[in-house]
Design a protein around this motif. Structure first.
Motif, PDB file in Angstrom:
ATOM      1  N   PRO A 106      -5.375   0.838  -5.179  1.00 46.88           N
ATOM      2  CA  PRO A 106      -6.057  -0.103  -4.264  1.00 46.88           C
ATOM      3  C   PRO A 106      -7.497  -0.406  -4.646  1.00 46.88           C
ATOM      4  O   PRO A 106      -8.045  -1.425  -4.203  1.00 46.88           O
ATOM      5  CB  PRO A 106      -5.996   0.636  -2.917  1.00 46.88           C
ATOM      6  CG  PRO A 106      -4.791   1.503  -3.014  1.00 46.88           C
ATOM      7  CD  PRO A 106      -4.758   1.954  -4.443  1.00 46.88           C
ATOM      8  N   PRO A 111      -7.474  -7.169  -2.439  1.00 45.78           N
ATOM      9  CA  PRO A 111      -6.720  -7.082  -1.175  1.00 45.78           C
ATOM     10  C   PRO A 111      -5.816  -8.287  -0.940  1.00 45.78           C
ATOM     11  O   PRO A 111      -4.735  -8.142  -0.369  1.00 45.78           O
ATOM     12  CB  PRO A 111      -7.833  -6.998  -0.123  1.00 45.78           C
ATOM     13  CG  PRO A 111      -8.990  -6.402  -0.836  1.00 45.78           C
ATOM     14  CD  PRO A 111      -8.917  -6.949  -2.230  1.00 45.78           C
ATOM     15  N   VAL A 153      -4.795  -0.666   1.450  1.00 44.41           N
ATOM     16  CA  VAL A 153      -6.174  -0.801   0.971  1.00 44.41           C
ATOM     17  C   VAL A 153      -7.013   0.439   1.282  1.00 44.41           C
ATOM     18  O   VAL A 153      -8.031   0.681   0.620  1.00 44.41           O
ATOM     19  CB  VAL A 153      -6.844  -2.056   1.560  1.00 44.41           C
ATOM     20  CG1 VAL A 153      -6.115  -3.308   1.123  1.00 44.41           C
ATOM     21  CG2 VAL A 153      -6.940  -1.983   3.073  1.00 44.41           C
ATOM     22  N   GLU A 214     -11.362  -4.432   7.010  1.00 50.22           N
ATOM     23  CA  GLU A 214     -10.484  -5.117   6.061  1.00 50.22           C
ATOM     24  C   GLU A 214     -10.211  -6.557   6.490  1.00 50.22           C
ATOM     25  O   GLU A 214      -9.935  -6.853   7.644  1.00 50.22           O
ATOM     26  CB  GLU A 214      -9.166  -4.359   5.924  1.00 50.22           C
ATOM     27  CG  GLU A 214      -8.136  -5.043   5.052  1.00 50.22           C
ATOM     28  CD  GLU A 214      -8.666  -5.381   3.660  1.00 50.22           C
ATOM     29  OE1 GLU A 214      -8.198  -6.384   3.093  1.00 50.22           O
ATOM     30  OE2 GLU A 214      -9.539  -4.660   3.147  1.00 50.22           O
TER      31      GLU A 214
END
Length: 279
Positions: A106, A111, A153, A214
């Motif tokens: 990750p 992402p 992530v 995120e």
């Protein structure tokens, strides 16, 4: 006695001052001025309008969904991180290096790409899409898909903080506990966990920070539907695009406060334990 040669900055005080000015100027351009602008835009009409923006139904749902993701993903990645760290630090097995590389994946994948991979696997036309649709299970554009994207992530942080601690403390205390009759669970709970607790807390803190902030992966798999699949970062972007700038800035202030709390706790942990980031 051998004389110590002065550093270039000691020989040239003006160079030392120039470097400080450059560093402060850069921080001001990329961090301080934008942060000050967000605060100004959020409060320029007063505190009461700011609070009114925080009571909007879409904002409250975004906050709730963000915390719900954290409540699900942080424990999942904590358990995974502990198991992975234990396996890697305490055992030598074929594929150990590959497992370490997969945990770090990750960090090297965008992402947005991670979200697209989930769509290609769990979407309607993905590998498992038909099977999931037959079972009436919806992953993409719903909460399960958001959990998967967020978990991906934020995957490495706990494992990456605990592995060095386990390697440093060694196995002597654990072996002594087993010699005295302790089983695996007692050894972990009474010997291993107290020794790794600060590294574990540090990893959990970083995981939580990544979960709440995120944007890219969640934006791809959620559909970004206000009041349904919109987290707080997505709410900021959507409100700004729809010219609801005051709500966007108010939500950005809340995210900034969460980041500030994270930094304060991170600094406390580093000062208390001497832990430094391994990721």
């Amino acid at each position: 006695m051998r004389s110590v040669k002065p550093s270039p900055t000691q020989e040239k005080p003006w160079l030392h001052a120039l470097l400080i000015v450059i560093a402060i100027g850069y921080l001001a351009l990329v961090l301080l001025i934008p942060a000050a602008n967000v605060l100004f835009q959020a409060f320029h009409r007063g505190v009461l309008p700011f609070l009114e923006n925080l009571l909007e139904p879409d904002f409250l749902h975004a906050v709730w969904l963000t915390f719900a993701l954290a409540l699900v993903v942080v424990p999942l990645n904590t358990v995974f991180g502990l198991c992975a760290a234990w396996a890697i630090a305490r055992h030598r097995f074929p594929g150990r290096t590959l497992l370490l590389s997969m945990i770090d994946l990750p960090f090297s994948i965008s992402p947005v790409v991670a979200g697209l991979m989930l769509v290609l696997v769990y979407g309607r036309n993905g590998w498992f899409g038909g099977w999931l649709q037959a079972l009436d299970i919806r992953v993409i554009f719903s909460f399960p898909g958001m959990v998967l994207a967020t978990a991906f992530v934020s995957l490495p942080f706990v494992a990456r903080e605990v592995i060095p601690v386990l390697e440093e403390i060694g196995t002597e205390q654990e072996e002594a506990a087993k010699t005295l009759g302790a089983n695996e669970w007692q050894t972990f709970w009474r010997v291993t966990l107290p020794n790794i607790r600060w590294g574990l807390l540090y990893g959990v803190l970083l995981t939580n920070a990544r979960v709440m902030g995120e944007f890219g992966a969640v934006a791809v798999v959620s559909g970004n539907v206000a009041g349904l699949t919109q987290t707080l970062p997505l709410f900021v972007e959507n409100a700004y695009k729809n010219y609801n700038t005051e709500s966007a800035y108010a939500a950005a202030v809340i995210l900034g406060l969460l980041a500030l709390v994270t930094l304060v706790v991170k600094e406390i942990l580093e000062r208390k334990t001497g832990i430094k980031p391994n990721a």
